[in-house]
Scaffold this active site. Sequence first.
Site, PDB file in Angstrom:
ATOM      1  N   CYS A 275     -27.129  36.865  85.358  1.00  0.00           N
ATOM      2  CA  CYS A 275     -28.166  36.808  86.393  1.00  0.00           C
ATOM      3  C   CYS A 275     -28.077  37.986  87.373  1.00  0.00           C
ATOM      4  O   CYS A 275     -28.406  39.088  86.986  1.00  0.00           O
ATOM      5  CB  CYS A 275     -28.171  35.452  87.082  1.00  0.00           C
ATOM      6  SG  CYS A 275     -29.843  34.994  87.588  1.00  0.00           S
ATOM      7  N   HIS A 359     -28.757  31.346  82.327  1.00  0.00           N
ATOM      8  CA  HIS A 359     -27.460  30.795  82.738  1.00  0.00           C
ATOM      9  C   HIS A 359     -26.777  30.056  81.589  1.00  0.00           C
ATOM     10  O   HIS A 359     -26.990  28.848  81.406  1.00  0.00           O
ATOM     11  CB  HIS A 359     -27.648  29.858  83.938  1.00  0.00           C
ATOM     12  CG  HIS A 359     -27.926  30.624  85.192  1.00  0.00           C
ATOM     13  ND1 HIS A 359     -26.926  31.016  86.058  1.00  0.00           N
ATOM     14  CD2 HIS A 359     -29.067  31.130  85.683  1.00  0.00           C
ATOM     15  CE1 HIS A 359     -27.445  31.714  87.044  1.00  0.00           C
ATOM     16  NE2 HIS A 359     -28.751  31.792  86.843  1.00  0.00           N
ATOM     17  N   GLU A 361     -23.935  28.966  81.443  1.00  0.00           N
ATOM     18  CA  GLU A 361     -23.049  27.893  81.936  1.00  0.00           C
ATOM     19  C   GLU A 361     -23.841  26.621  82.210  1.00  0.00           C
ATOM     20  O   GLU A 361     -23.240  25.593  82.544  1.00  0.00           O
ATOM     21  CB  GLU A 361     -22.310  28.352  83.193  1.00  0.00           C
ATOM     22  CG  GLU A 361     -23.095  28.261  84.509  1.00  0.00           C
ATOM     23  CD  GLU A 361     -24.188  29.316  84.670  1.00  0.00           C
ATOM     24  OE1 GLU A 361     -24.358  30.140  83.760  1.00  0.00           O
ATOM     25  OE2 GLU A 361     -24.865  29.307  85.719  1.00  0.00           O
TER      26      GLU A 361
END
Length: 383
Positions: A275, A359, A361
């Site tokens: 990001c 993202h 994660e």
Amino acid sequence: MVDTSQSHPTACLALADGTVFYGRGFGATGDTVAELCFNTAMTGYQEIMTDPSYAGQIVTFTFPHIGNTGVNADDDETADPVAEGMVVKWDPTEPSSWRSTQTLGDWLARRGRIAIGGVDTRRLTRAIRQQGAPHVALSHDPTGNFDIGALVEKARGFAGLEGVDLAKGVTCAQSYRWDEMRWAWPDGYPRQSQPKYKVVAVDYGAKRNILRCLASAGCDVTVLPATATAQDILAHKPDGVFLSNGPGDPAATGKYAVPMIRGVLDADLPVFGICLGHQMLALALGGRTVKMNHGHHGANHPVKDMETGKVEITSMNHGFAVDSQSLPNGVVETHVSLFDGSNCGIRMKDKPVFSVQHHPEASPGPQDSFYLFERFAASMGAT
Ligand SMILES: NC(=O)CC[C@H](N)C(=O)O
């Protein structure tokens, strides 16, 4: 335009164009100004509110039932909420979850964050899409006495996020080690006891689950503050360097991050960015970033891996983007958003250096992209 559908409003949201939404306040009282975005995720409001990348922003949740699973100590992405406030359709109901330890309203109040319920979030979301992320003032006052003119003026006075470095406000004050891995039933967060690779993670407002994913991929993680120099980083003799997510404008944060990233690239280390880290890697390689109309914030964004043709469903939270036309020779576009074609990933042709806009994660969101952490680990194993 004024929405008068609420009787006895205790909160209101004033947009810079003069549009006002009334509703019922919860969380802290007072008022705040910010950029307004909308997030389409159906779950994960606690992770969203504590994602440091939301500094300077108020989040409108398009999913109507927010707050009904309460909050708990495990799901924070950082110590405190960093989103400025939240806007929801329905007032939160009594929490119903075995994991809940507190109501959303109490949790927000203790952390000084304002929320408004009872808002027509469909209409508001349409306004955000049409105008681009507006500047707003959000006020919660149990007496219901609002000075609308003053709130609209406050919204107009908000300087916006362009050109603003917010990472310095949410980075860690000192370096620290991280060994917690991804959550797993029944023990929660296990510890990484046999790491294979030494990684320095530069913290621009890192989400905890990113650090957990690095640990789960076999990394011994040392986190350094945002202003760390290439020398500070290389002194740790890392096998690889990670550039975290974070709030604000990458061009502003890049003023000190880009020289550091170039120094790390000169040392020929594997680099992985997510990001804001992705955007600043692109800047360091000679690319450009742009402000988007209303950004991408959700947990169901399709992204195409241009090299395998595979589509990943991803979690997103960004208001700036890398301009793929600006990428220099030697840098390949690896991922693209299937919503609007915007850039979602790059890699260097001749070095193990890559980054993504989405993202991997999750937290909240799907875990299709976890392989990127494994790719980073594999690149360290290969060097
Ligand atoms: N999640 C992030 O790292 C966000 C990056 C940047 N602040 C943006 O809005 O685009």
